[in-house]
Design a protein around this motif. Sequence first.
Motif, mmCIF file in Angstrom:
data_model
loop_
_atom_site.group_PDB
_atom_site.id
_atom_site.type_symbol
_atom_site.label_atom_id
_atom_site.label_comp_id
_atom_site.label_asym_id
_atom_site.label_seq_id
_atom_site.Cartn_x
_atom_site.Cartn_y
_atom_site.Cartn_z
ATOM 1 N N TYR A 1 -6.861 2.048 6.638
ATOM 2 C CA TYR A 1 -7.409 0.978 5.818
ATOM 3 C C TYR A 1 -6.295 0.019 5.417
ATOM 4 O O TYR A 1 -5.232 0.444 4.942
ATOM 5 N N ASN B 1 -7.942 -2.171 -5.773
ATOM 6 C CA ASN B 1 -8.095 -0.812 -5.271
ATOM 7 C C ASN B 1 -9.482 -0.556 -4.701
ATOM 8 O O ASN B 1 -10.476 -1.147 -5.132
ATOM 9 N N PHE B 2 -9.533 0.356 -3.769
ATOM 10 C CA PHE B 2 -10.743 0.638 -2.988
ATOM 11 C C PHE B 2 -11.076 2.124 -3.146
ATOM 12 O O PHE B 2 -10.239 2.979 -2.871
ATOM 13 N N CYS C 1 -5.188 -3.518 3.303
ATOM 14 C CA CYS C 1 -5.413 -4.539 2.299
ATOM 15 C C CYS C 1 -4.659 -5.791 2.756
ATOM 16 O O CYS C 1 -3.562 -5.687 3.348
ATOM 17 N N TRP D 1 -14.888 -1.536 -5.181
ATOM 18 C CA TRP D 1 -13.597 -2.185 -5.265
ATOM 19 C C TRP D 1 -13.334 -2.590 -6.705
ATOM 20 O O TRP D 1 -14.223 -3.122 -7.389
ATOM 21 N N TRP E 1 -10.142 -6.279 2.391
ATOM 22 C CA TRP E 1 -9.934 -4.929 2.894
ATOM 23 C C TRP E 1 -10.530 -4.850 4.299
ATOM 24 O O TRP E 1 -11.634 -5.370 4.542
ATOM 25 N N TYR E 2 -9.756 -4.203 5.188
ATOM 26 C CA TYR E 2 -10.205 -3.970 6.551
ATOM 27 C C TYR E 2 -10.093 -2.479 6.865
ATOM 28 O O TYR E 2 -9.213 -1.791 6.363
ATOM 29 N N LYS E 3 -10.989 -2.023 7.735
ATOM 30 C CA LYS E 3 -10.964 -0.648 8.229
ATOM 31 C C LYS E 3 -10.607 -0.662 9.708
ATOM 32 O O LYS E 3 -11.161 -1.458 10.467
ATOM 33 N N GLN F 1 0.884 -1.167 0.000
ATOM 34 C CA GLN F 1 0.000 0.000 0.000
ATOM 35 C C GLN F 1 0.921 1.215 0.000
ATOM 36 O O GLN F 1 1.437 1.608 1.035
ATOM 37 N N CYS G 1 -3.860 -0.799 -3.698
ATOM 38 C CA CYS G 1 -3.324 -2.032 -3.125
ATOM 39 C C CYS G 1 -2.749 -2.873 -4.255
ATOM 40 O O CYS G 1 -3.452 -3.188 -5.223
ATOM 41 N N TYR H 1 -18.948 2.591 -1.197
ATOM 42 C CA TYR H 1 -17.690 1.861 -1.356
ATOM 43 C C TYR H 1 -17.711 1.068 -2.673
ATOM 44 O O TYR H 1 -18.729 0.474 -3.027
#
Lengths: 118, 114
Positions: free
Chosen positions: A90, A76-77, A92, A66, A36-38, A6, A23, A64
């Motif tokens: 965030y 990519n997000f 990846c 992706w 993906w995590y926040k 990232q 990512c 959101y």
Amino acid sequence: AQKVTQAQTEISVVEKEDVTLDCVYETRDTTYYLFWYKQPPSGELVFLIRRNSFDEQNEISGRYSWNFQKSTSSFNFTITASQVVDSAVYFCALSVDDRGSTLGRLYFGRGTQLTVWP
Amino acid sequence: DGGITQSPKYLFRKEGQNVTLSCEQNLNHDAMYWYRQDPGQGLRLIYYSQIVNDFQKGDIAEGYSVSREKKESFPLTVTSAQKNPTAFYLCASSVSGTVNQPQHFGDGTRLSIL
């Protein structure tokens, strides 16, 4: 070896702007999953999405979306019309299928700190 | 509510002391994991376990130990051999530890050196 990059360490935007978090992943396995995590300021990681290596369809969930492209090894997000509540780190992550020996472990990128200003 | 509980939220360690971080889950998940997070480093895997009484070292296991005596519990001990233990520690679990299962995380424990 597995690797997730990232490149964006920090991003700042003003509310209502669109923002894309990049990512890029590396793996020699043909079967793998991307996540993906926040991580909000409270600290826990919140799962956002999972995508397997055989499904290149883009996905949209509210604001959101992706974009998964195997040709460029990217996942990519994009957050549309960002809000202050989107401010978080965030991550990846990548998980590979090597016949069970890695027990579903995740390989994380270093994360992108997103700050959304009012 | 189902989830993962980590305690304590903050922990202080004296030089030469071992400390244990607690992780309990009531999700009936088989697999559990411990990660260490340092600023700008992302998450690095310390240990993971797929079943009771079995666990494997991750990328940075030196100076740490774990046990898995019960399905719902996976405590992490930070030993005096870990020379730089100051970090944020996250515990996670997943249904079966297979490649496609997302992991669910606790709120973390922040460990500091006195």
